[in-house]
Design a protein around this motif. Sequence first.
Motif, PDB file in Angstrom:
ATOM      1  N   GLY A 266     -18.275 -58.019 -47.043  1.00 45.60           N
ATOM      2  CA  GLY A 266     -17.672 -57.535 -48.116  1.00 45.60           C
ATOM      3  C   GLY A 266     -16.260 -58.255 -46.560  1.00 45.60           C
ATOM      4  O   GLY A 266     -15.080 -58.409 -47.660  1.00 45.60           O
ATOM      5  N   HIS A 267     -16.558 -58.292 -45.617  1.00 45.15           N
ATOM      6  CA  HIS A 267     -15.115 -59.056 -44.411  1.00 45.15           C
ATOM      7  C   HIS A 267     -14.016 -57.542 -44.746  1.00 45.15           C
ATOM      8  O   HIS A 267     -12.680 -58.155 -44.892  1.00 45.15           O
ATOM      9  CB  HIS A 267     -14.804 -60.267 -44.814  1.00 45.15           C
TER      10      HIS A 267
ATOM     11  N   SER B 172      -5.084 -67.031 -42.607  1.00 46.16           N
ATOM     12  CA  SER B 172      -6.528 -65.731 -42.877  1.00 46.16           C
ATOM     13  C   SER B 172      -5.690 -64.260 -42.151  1.00 46.16           C
ATOM     14  O   SER B 172      -4.563 -64.967 -40.844  1.00 46.16           O
ATOM     15  CB  SER B 172      -7.549 -66.095 -41.777  1.00 46.16           C
ATOM     16  N   HIS B 173      -5.801 -63.604 -42.247  1.00 49.39           N
ATOM     17  CA  HIS B 173      -6.167 -62.353 -41.815  1.00 49.39           C
ATOM     18  C   HIS B 173      -6.841 -61.836 -40.702  1.00 49.39           C
ATOM     19  O   HIS B 173      -7.965 -61.669 -40.661  1.00 49.39           O
ATOM     20  CB  HIS B 173      -6.262 -60.936 -43.051  1.00 49.39           C
ATOM     21  N   ILE B 174      -6.554 -61.736 -39.556  1.00 49.17           N
ATOM     22  CA  ILE B 174      -7.107 -61.290 -38.098  1.00 49.17           C
ATOM     23  C   ILE B 174      -6.804 -59.849 -37.932  1.00 49.17           C
ATOM     24  O   ILE B 174      -5.928 -59.216 -38.239  1.00 49.17           O
ATOM     25  CB  ILE B 174      -6.666 -61.743 -37.071  1.00 49.17           C
ATOM     26  N   VAL B 175      -7.936 -58.937 -38.344  1.00 47.40           N
ATOM     27  CA  VAL B 175      -7.491 -57.531 -38.141  1.00 47.40           C
ATOM     28  C   VAL B 175      -8.268 -57.377 -35.891  1.00 47.40           C
ATOM     29  O   VAL B 175      -9.348 -58.028 -36.028  1.00 47.40           O
ATOM     30  CB  VAL B 175      -8.736 -56.866 -38.891  1.00 47.40           C
TER      31      VAL B 175
ATOM     32  N   ASP C  72      -8.573 -45.973 -45.838  1.00 48.69           N
ATOM     33  CA  ASP C  72      -8.185 -47.287 -46.505  1.00 48.69           C
ATOM     34  C   ASP C  72      -8.986 -48.400 -45.690  1.00 48.69           C
ATOM     35  O   ASP C  72     -10.366 -48.561 -45.065  1.00 48.69           O
ATOM     36  CB  ASP C  72      -6.957 -47.746 -45.578  1.00 48.69           C
ATOM     37  N   THR C  73      -9.197 -49.292 -46.803  1.00 45.68           N
ATOM     38  CA  THR C  73     -10.206 -50.459 -46.916  1.00 45.68           C
ATOM     39  C   THR C  73      -8.674 -51.522 -46.229  1.00 45.68           C
ATOM     40  O   THR C  73      -8.591 -52.254 -47.379  1.00 45.68           O
ATOM     41  CB  THR C  73     -11.384 -50.349 -48.020  1.00 45.68           C
TER      42      THR C  73
ATOM     43  N   GLN D  53     -14.101 -46.236 -39.876  1.00 40.59           N
ATOM     44  CA  GLN D  53     -15.507 -45.627 -39.300  1.00 40.59           C
ATOM     45  C   GLN D  53     -16.475 -46.540 -40.096  1.00 40.59           C
ATOM     46  O   GLN D  53     -17.570 -46.543 -39.492  1.00 40.59           O
ATOM     47  CB  GLN D  53     -15.214 -45.219 -40.578  1.00 40.59           C
ATOM     48  N   ASP D  54     -15.859 -48.041 -40.516  1.00 39.80           N
ATOM     49  CA  ASP D  54     -16.800 -48.752 -41.190  1.00 39.80           C
ATOM     50  C   ASP D  54     -16.880 -50.684 -40.869  1.00 39.80           C
ATOM     51  O   ASP D  54     -15.230 -50.297 -40.888  1.00 39.80           O
ATOM     52  CB  ASP D  54     -17.383 -48.460 -42.190  1.00 39.80           C
TER      53      ASP D  54
END
Length: 401
Positions: free
Chosen positions: A87-88, A2-5, A95-96, A81-82
Amino acid sequence: MSHIVVIGAGQAGASFVAKLRNSGHSGPVTLIGAEPAPPYQRPPLSKAYLLGEMAVERLYLRPESFYAENDITLRLGIEVQDIDREGHTVTAGGDTVGYDMLALCTGSVPRRLPDSIGGALEGVHVVRTLADVDAMAREFAPGRRVLIVGGGYIGLEAAAVAAKKGLDVTLVEMADRILQRVAAPETSDYFRALHGAHGVKILEGVGLETLTGETRVTGARLSDGSALDVDFVIVGVGITPDTRLAEAAGLEIENGIRTDAQGRTSDPHIWAAGDCTSFPWHGSRIRLESVPNAIDQAECVAENMLGAGKDYVAKPWFWSDQYDIKLQIAGLNAGYDRVFTRKGEKEGSQSVWYFKGDTLLAVDAMNDPRAYMIGKRLIEGGKSPDPAAVTDPATELKALL
């Protein structure tokens, strides 16, 4: 994997990503920060760094190479920004970025003076970021006149630095006394006398009506009708939790981003830690603005994100450095109804002990590390000494344990 941000590259964010790696998470980790500098300490900004006693590199919590060596993607100078909860993903710098789990360590933002009373004039500063302090550092020349608005710890620390650098310092506090929100009158008295001895003019029960000047501040009108000529202004009127992203994403807010005891927000895929969060504590909810909390909470929540399932139990402590005095605070004094003062062994040292009934809540220790450590152990152990023993100079502090 899993990617953790993690959003927010301050003390909490830096502690969070380091703990993820130390706890065995091998999946991708991304740390996003709005400031261009790598994660750094904030407390020295208004003290050693502003005095010119600490190089910028010594502020960094870890060498910048640490993040690459631990396979942590560090994205600096980027505003998020958001948050798209469905959509996680987060939108950052255009960038998304997708996430499996997200941590909000967005910290807090300083309260500023309204533009209507001159808050936007040049020469009006707040103390929060490296850029804030770099911008005001050039103002600190001997003989210049500085007005400090706010008699909390940030305002008093700034006053101490200005006085040490030979400036003409006036501090205004609209409450009846400095430190009124956070300390007993005994502690206020101690620091009022300390600053007075260093030439700082403290005006209590006096508010700021307006700052004057065309494009740059040149003066101030106060609520008692007086006027001051000033060269610059430092505003230290508190901070507020940075909940902007969380609010826009529809997360629950309650004096900060509302989390459960393990750091989970109202979205099971989003967690939070540090200044921006409120969490359960002793049957109520609190939000702690401190470095120790940012570290301890972030590390606990990082482990919980990986499945540890343990409640965060805060052990509040704080500190402030002013001139040659180190104030150390153990516990939280909210709700105190009795205060007892004990003289320390060294000249000028003392401690203030806060009780609610017979229960010890907190200790303020001024140049008295022994009183601080004993008080901290008592509070964390749920023990309360006899106040008569605390104030008796014949009592050995260790005996209180």
